[in-house]
Design a protein around this motif. Structure first.
Motif, PDB file in Angstrom:
ATOM      1  N   GLU A  49      -5.778  20.699   1.405  1.00  0.00           N
ATOM      2  CA  GLU A  49      -4.927  19.793   0.635  1.00  0.00           C
ATOM      3  C   GLU A  49      -3.829  19.195   1.481  1.00  0.00           C
ATOM      4  OE1 GLU A  49      -1.575  20.124  -0.529  1.00  0.00           O
ATOM      5  OE2 GLU A  49      -1.236  22.050   0.368  1.00  0.00           O
ATOM      6  N   LEU A  50      -3.385  19.894   2.516  1.00  0.00           N
ATOM      7  CA  LEU A  50      -2.346  19.348   3.378  1.00  0.00           C
ATOM      8  C   LEU A  50      -2.893  18.190   4.211  1.00  0.00           C
ATOM      9  CD1 LEU A  50       0.554  19.577   4.388  1.00  0.00           C
ATOM     10  CD2 LEU A  50      -0.266  21.150   6.127  1.00  0.00           C
ATOM     11  N   VAL A  51      -4.050  18.377   4.810  1.00  0.00           N
ATOM     12  CA  VAL A  51      -4.625  17.335   5.672  1.00  0.00           C
ATOM     13  C   VAL A  51      -5.237  16.200   4.864  1.00  0.00           C
ATOM     14  CG1 VAL A  51      -6.394  16.857   7.400  1.00  0.00           C
ATOM     15  CG2 VAL A  51      -5.020  18.923   7.583  1.00  0.00           C
ATOM     16  N   PHE A  52      -6.133  16.536   3.930  1.00  0.00           N
ATOM     17  CA  PHE A  52      -6.879  15.498   3.224  1.00  0.00           C
ATOM     18  C   PHE A  52      -6.177  14.995   1.967  1.00  0.00           C
ATOM     19  CE2 PHE A  52     -10.138  17.889   5.544  1.00  0.00           C
ATOM     20  CZ  PHE A  52     -10.612  16.856   6.324  1.00  0.00           C
ATOM     21  N   GLY A  53      -5.205  15.719   1.489  1.00  0.00           N
ATOM     22  CA  GLY A  53      -4.461  15.288   0.315  1.00  0.00           C
ATOM     23  C   GLY A  53      -3.184  14.591   0.707  1.00  0.00           C
ATOM     24  N   PHE A  54      -2.172  15.363   0.980  1.00  0.00           N
ATOM     25  CA  PHE A  54      -0.852  14.816   1.266  1.00  0.00           C
ATOM     26  C   PHE A  54      -0.852  13.966   2.538  1.00  0.00           C
ATOM     27  CE2 PHE A  54       3.362  15.103   3.181  1.00  0.00           C
ATOM     28  CZ  PHE A  54       4.125  14.600   2.146  1.00  0.00           C
ATOM     29  N   GLY A  55      -1.356  14.505   3.628  1.00  0.00           N
ATOM     30  CA  GLY A  55      -1.327  13.789   4.913  1.00  0.00           C
ATOM     31  C   GLY A  55      -2.081  12.471   4.864  1.00  0.00           C
TER      32      GLY A  55
ATOM     33  N   ALA B 289      -2.761  10.574   2.261  1.00  0.00           N
ATOM     34  CA  ALA B 289      -2.079   9.592   1.409  1.00  0.00           C
ATOM     35  C   ALA B 289      -0.906   8.959   2.136  1.00  0.00           C
ATOM     36  CB  ALA B 289      -1.600  10.257   0.119  1.00  0.00           C
ATOM     37  N   ILE B 290      -0.093   9.753   2.811  1.00  0.00           N
ATOM     38  CA  ILE B 290       1.086   9.237   3.484  1.00  0.00           C
ATOM     39  C   ILE B 290       0.692   8.373   4.680  1.00  0.00           C
ATOM     40  CG2 ILE B 290       3.205   9.872   4.691  1.00  0.00           C
ATOM     41  CD1 ILE B 290       3.112  10.442   1.592  1.00  0.00           C
ATOM     42  N   ILE B 291      -0.238   8.836   5.479  1.00  0.00           N
ATOM     43  CA  ILE B 291      -0.659   8.069   6.663  1.00  0.00           C
ATOM     44  C   ILE B 291      -1.337   6.767   6.246  1.00  0.00           C
ATOM     45  CG2 ILE B 291      -2.247   8.071   8.624  1.00  0.00           C
ATOM     46  CD1 ILE B 291      -1.586  11.096   8.897  1.00  0.00           C
TER      47      ILE B 291
ATOM     48  N   ALA C 199       0.801  -1.228   0.000  1.00  0.00           N
ATOM     49  CA  ALA C 199       0.000   0.000   0.000  1.00  0.00           C
ATOM     50  C   ALA C 199       0.829   1.271   0.000  1.00  0.00           C
ATOM     51  CB  ALA C 199      -0.943  -0.007   1.202  1.00  0.00           C
ATOM     52  N   PHE C 200       2.032   1.234   0.552  1.00  0.00           N
ATOM     53  CA  PHE C 200       2.793   2.480   0.594  1.00  0.00           C
ATOM     54  C   PHE C 200       3.219   2.939  -0.798  1.00  0.00           C
ATOM     55  CE2 PHE C 200       6.393  -0.422   0.557  1.00  0.00           C
ATOM     56  CZ  PHE C 200       7.368   0.283  -0.148  1.00  0.00           C
TER      57      PHE C 200
ATOM     58  N   LEU D 120       3.560   7.576  -3.698  1.00  0.00           N
ATOM     59  CA  LEU D 120       3.727   8.167  -5.024  1.00  0.00           C
ATOM     60  C   LEU D 120       2.675   9.255  -5.259  1.00  0.00           C
ATOM     61  CD1 LEU D 120       5.166   8.157  -7.768  1.00  0.00           C
ATOM     62  CD2 LEU D 120       3.513   6.439  -8.503  1.00  0.00           C
ATOM     63  N   ALA D 121       1.436   8.980  -4.892  1.00  0.00           N
ATOM     64  CA  ALA D 121       0.366   9.963  -5.061  1.00  0.00           C
ATOM     65  C   ALA D 121       0.622  11.194  -4.191  1.00  0.00           C
ATOM     66  CB  ALA D 121      -0.985   9.339  -4.710  1.00  0.00           C
ATOM     67  N   GLY D 122       1.075  10.999  -2.962  1.00  0.00           N
ATOM     68  CA  GLY D 122       1.393  12.128  -2.090  1.00  0.00           C
ATOM     69  C   GLY D 122       2.517  12.976  -2.655  1.00  0.00           C
ATOM     70  N   CYS D 123       3.514  12.336  -3.220  1.00  0.00           N
ATOM     71  CA  CYS D 123       4.636  13.075  -3.811  1.00  0.00           C
ATOM     72  C   CYS D 123       4.200  13.852  -5.040  1.00  0.00           C
ATOM     73  CB  CYS D 123       5.767  12.122  -4.162  1.00  0.00           C
ATOM     74  SG  CYS D 123       6.594  11.468  -2.715  1.00  0.00           S
ATOM     75  N   VAL D 124       3.377  13.259  -5.870  1.00  0.00           N
ATOM     76  CA  VAL D 124       2.881  13.962  -7.058  1.00  0.00           C
ATOM     77  C   VAL D 124       2.017  15.149  -6.635  1.00  0.00           C
ATOM     78  CG1 VAL D 124       1.365  13.751  -9.077  1.00  0.00           C
ATOM     79  CG2 VAL D 124       3.061  11.983  -8.591  1.00  0.00           C
ATOM     80  N   LEU D 125       1.201  14.963  -5.603  1.00  0.00           N
ATOM     81  CA  LEU D 125       0.400  16.080  -5.103  1.00  0.00           C
ATOM     82  C   LEU D 125       1.299  17.208  -4.622  1.00  0.00           C
ATOM     83  CD1 LEU D 125      -2.317  17.341  -4.259  1.00  0.00           C
ATOM     84  CD2 LEU D 125      -1.981  16.263  -2.043  1.00  0.00           C
TER      85      LEU D 125
END
Length: 102
Positions: free
Chosen positions: A62-68, A70-72, A19-20, A25-30
């Motif tokens: 976008e920080l909480v619901f996008g990047f955060g 995806a990474i979590i 899953a990571f 990858l999606a978090g990095c692209v975002l």
């Protein structure tokens, strides 16, 4: 990765085996897309246009619901198989989750 059936595991595309991989990858692209957009907004390149709620609200969202998220999610879904001894998401269910995030 807990391999219960090696042939079944190798049939899954490498990107969707753990899953990571798609989530990081999606978090990095975002991040690659959001940082230049945020900098352009701060410098006034985009003119008077603003997203609903303003740029600060967009940045928080976008920080909480996008990047955060995806990474979590990528970390937890990968680590859960070590913690529980059960195989994690892979293949089509993982692809569906990544598309849902997108």
């Amino acid at each position: 990765m807990q391999v219960l059936d090696r042939r079944k595991a190798l049939a899954v595309a490498p990107l969707l085996r753990l899953a990571f991989r798609p989530m990081f990858l999606a978090g990095c692209v975002l991040a690659l897309l959001a940082v230049p957009l945020w900098l352009a907004a701060l410098q006034g390149v985009l003119g008077s246009w603003q997203p609903a709620g303003g740029w600060l609200a967009w940045h928080r969202h976008e920080l909480v619901f996008g990047f955060g998220l995806a990474i979590i999610a990528g970390f937890l879904l990968t680590a859960v198989q070590t913690w529980t001894g059960q195989p994690g998401l892979s293949g089509k269910p993982l692809a569906g989750l990544a598309l849902l995030w997108l």
